[in-house]
Design an enzyme around this catalytic site. Sequence first.
Site, PDB file in Angstrom:
ATOM      1  CD  GLU A 183     -32.673  39.769  12.353  1.00 49.81           C
ATOM      2  OE1 GLU A 183     -33.100  40.191  11.256  1.00 49.81           O
ATOM      3  OE2 GLU A 183     -32.353  38.587  12.535  1.00 49.81           O
TER       4      GLU A 183
ATOM      5  CB  CYS B 282     -28.324  35.293   9.641  1.00 46.95           C
ATOM      6  SG  CYS B 282     -27.954  37.040   9.337  1.00 46.95           S
TER       7      CYS B 282
END
Length: 157
Positions: free
Chosen positions: A55, A83
């Site tokens: 990401e 996360c």
Amino acid sequence: MVFRSFMDQALAQAQAAGARGEVPVGAVVVGPGGEVVAQAGNRTRELHDPTAHAEMLAIRAACAAVGSERLVGHALYVTLEPCAMCAAAIAAARLAKLYYGAADPKSGGVAQGARVFAHAQCHHVPDVFDGINAQASETMLKAFFAQKRKDNADGCE
């Protein structure tokens, strides 16, 4: 407008990451017009960088491509629930939508664990869609970690 998923491209990035020995997670940033702006797979081991999650790399590349620190109107497809670090970056980048595959009960930061978007300090919350191609993501992750355990067990003989 017809919905088009870009999870297959994210899965391809995850597969490539796994082939490099990285945890198989892939991400794709899609622009407001439906064009792929950036894509990446995990590179934490390769780059010796704990922030080199798929990401983060895809967001950095997309920001560079559009010439802005904000990705207003853009969507992120990622194979695993982000996360807390990645969820915070998603909020900071002002991504409009987040699509993710497998839930991450151990390290997730969206629906599990920290639930970053639920905090009052989170100044932007994207529309979140979970479970997109979840089975394919889960299968890839489970196979990767099963192979790692097997390799570790074989090395102990």
